[in-house]
Design an enzyme around this catalytic site. Sequence first.
Site, PDB file in Angstrom:
ATOM      1  N   CYS A  71      -0.236   5.022  -3.660  1.00 39.97           N
ATOM      2  CA  CYS A  71      -0.472   3.694  -3.081  1.00 39.97           C
ATOM      3  C   CYS A  71       0.297   2.622  -3.856  1.00 39.97           C
ATOM      4  CB  CYS A  71      -1.976   3.422  -3.105  1.00 39.97           C
ATOM      5  SG  CYS A  71      -2.430   1.726  -2.721  1.00 39.97           S
ATOM      6  N   CYS A  74      -1.662  -0.442  -4.894  1.00 34.48           N
ATOM      7  CA  CYS A  74      -2.550  -0.096  -6.017  1.00 34.48           C
ATOM      8  C   CYS A  74      -1.814  -0.267  -7.345  1.00 34.48           C
ATOM      9  CB  CYS A  74      -3.044   1.345  -5.896  1.00 34.48           C
ATOM     10  SG  CYS A  74      -4.061   1.683  -4.445  1.00 34.48           S
TER      11      CYS A  74
END
Length: 145
Positions: A71, A74
């Site tokens: 991600c 993230c």
Amino acid sequence: MSSSQSLHLVCPKCAATNRIPAERLNQSPVCGKCQSSLLTAAPVVLTGQTAHKTIQKNEVLTIVDFWASWCQPCHMMAPQFEQAAKQLPNVVFAKLQTDKFEQAAAPHGIRSLPTMVVFKGGQEIARQSGALPSNQIVQWVQSLA
């Protein structure tokens, strides 16, 4: 908060549950078992073994960043989350890698990443999906305290 109230804190190093008088939270409490600092002002990395206990037993605000290695948002938010942890030393900041510890993350119904969930005494009290800058993380957490 009465001065005789005690709170449970899970040690980020050995996962022992400690009972700390509330008035001592500002005095850098240490684990009775391993002598590590209980409030680190840095995110605690959770594992499949420590996630449930940390979420269920901590009686101070505990913010868990659910993230995954693939991600990109993230990874962009990670330093912001670390910066927010430094600004709120009496709050437990923790990270749970959902692609590594799927079973630990599953009960929380995470649908998008990153997602931050705030727990207190095992109860979810708020959640926020999407990457945020540190100042917005701090404001959000302070609004819940």
